[in-house]
Design an enzyme around this catalytic site. Structure first.
Site, PDB file in Angstrom:
ATOM      1  N   GLU A  53       6.291   3.504  -0.087  1.00  0.00           N
ATOM      2  CA  GLU A  53       5.914   4.893  -0.349  1.00  0.00           C
ATOM      3  C   GLU A  53       6.828   5.506  -1.404  1.00  0.00           C
ATOM      4  OE1 GLU A  53       5.057   8.903   2.237  1.00  0.00           O
ATOM      5  OE2 GLU A  53       6.877   7.766   2.571  1.00  0.00           O
ATOM      6  N   ASP A 110      -0.357   3.705   2.967  1.00  0.00           N
ATOM      7  CA  ASP A 110      -0.066   4.851   2.099  1.00  0.00           C
ATOM      8  C   ASP A 110       0.740   4.394   0.888  1.00  0.00           C
ATOM      9  OD1 ASP A 110       2.249   4.405   3.631  1.00  0.00           O
ATOM     10  OD2 ASP A 110       2.772   6.531   3.710  1.00  0.00           O
TER      11      ASP A 110
END
EC number: 3.2.1.4
Length: 359
Positions: A53, A110
């Site tokens: 991320e 993500d």
């Protein structure tokens, strides 16, 4: 599957249309503080570990600041160090001092999504087809390994392993990165990306518990379509779920999905808005939103840019108690970048980097 300890660093700025000179100065400070010489983005309050991320957010910032040398270094380190060659995705966590720096061989969608989105934006920025080719490979792997149809909905799992519990799925709705999914749909013309958007928004419309009617960070989707807070995590709207209105706003700032967020946020004076709420008990955090959390609040409520500028600062918050009673330093050194109307809208959103479930 145990939930491990949570720690991170708070890095905040306001959400605002920033002058280019300001943005470049902020970007240089960000690199000096969190980017190692090899382009690894570090979580300075968590033993200098790195996550996909953080790499993806930094790549987005590099594109937005037209910093191709930094982008290429970030991408090279990420691709060469974190790539899982078995599926084309990325190992989610890197610990530089562990015997095996990549002990958990799972991914985090993500992070994968942000990396692919940054590569796609890089192709548009610098007209280099190699970036788009790399992005296409990642998005194809995401569809192949993490997108499933369950309870009549198409959803993206948080990772390849550990989230399909047979009778239910554990989902993280803050992984529904709608602006990225929209970009992938425009790039590939695959209906799967548009279905993910529509089904993700439909599911969000049904997530909401307690007096706040807000979703929890982690949600269990049952085979019959019913949803409830996932039992493996505290039933809170906190440092994960706060990104939901951010991603919705980037796609549609007038979306009806923002209504419960606006109602809850407006029920408190700005500087007295709790940092989290337990959606089962209605208990709220003993501390209030600051920095990046306030920036998301202001963006969601359409607060004037002048007010957002007042929250532009760097904050380090010391640890409070145990992670279960609530640490105030559960925030990642990551940065979120959106581009709206061809101008940078920058938020280093404070959030926790949640140590994830492993098989």
């Amino acid at each position: 599957m145990p939930l491990r300890a949570l720690v991170a660093v708070i890095v905040t700025t306001a959400v605002m249309l920033v002058p280019r000179a300001w943005a470049q100065t902020a970007w240089e400070r960000y690199k000096a503080r969190f980017m190692m010489p090899d382009a690894r983005i570090i979580d300075t309050a968590n033993g200098n570990v790195s996550h996909t991320e953080g790499q993806g957010f930094a790549m987005l910032l590099a594109v937005a600041n037209n910093d191709r040398p930094a982008f290429d270094k970030l991408w090279q380190w990420t691709d060469s160090t974190l790539r899982d060659k078995s599926n084309g995705l990325f190992y989610w966590r890197y610990n530089p001092v562990a015997p095996d720096p990549i002990a958990d061989k799972n991914n985090a969608t993500d992070g994968d999504t942000l990396i692919a989105w940054a590569l796609l934006r890089a192709q548009k920025q610098w007209q280099d087809k190699r970036y788009a080719t790399a992005s296409d490979a990642i998005t194809a792997s995401l569809l192949k390994y993490t997108v499933v149809t369950f309870a009549g909905r198409q959803v993206m799992l948080p990772g390849v392993k550990g989230f399909n519990r047979n009778d239910h799925l554990n989902l993280n709705p803050s992984y529904f990165i709608f602006p990225a999914w929209r970009a992938f749909a425009e790039r590939t013309h695959l209906t799967a990306w548009r279905t993910l958007q529509s089904d993700g928004q439909a599911l969000l419309g049904q997530m909401g518990w307690g007096k706040s009617h807000l979703p929890s960070d982690w949600v269990a989707l049952r085979a019959d379509g019913k949803m409830l807070p996932a039992k493996e995590w505290p039933p809170r709207m906190s440092f994960d779920a706060i990104r939901i209105p951010l991603y919705i706003s980037w796609v549609d700032p007038h979306s009806a999905l923002l209504a419960p967020w606006k109602a809850w946020m407006q029920s408190y004076p700005r500087l007295q808005t709790p940092a989290w709420i337990n959606v089962s008990t209605n208990e709220v955090a003993p501390w209030n939103m600051a920095g990046g959390l306030l920036a998301v609040r202001d963006l969601t409520l359409g607060e004037p840019l002048e007010r957002r500028r007042l929250t532009t600062r760097m904050i380090i918050t010391p640890p409070a108690s145990s992670c279960w009673s609530g640490w105030r330093n559960r925030i990642s050194a990551s940065a979120v970048m959106a581009l709206q109307v061809s101008q940078p809208v920058c938020l280093r959103a404070e959030r926790k980097e949640q140590e994830r479930l492993t098989m």
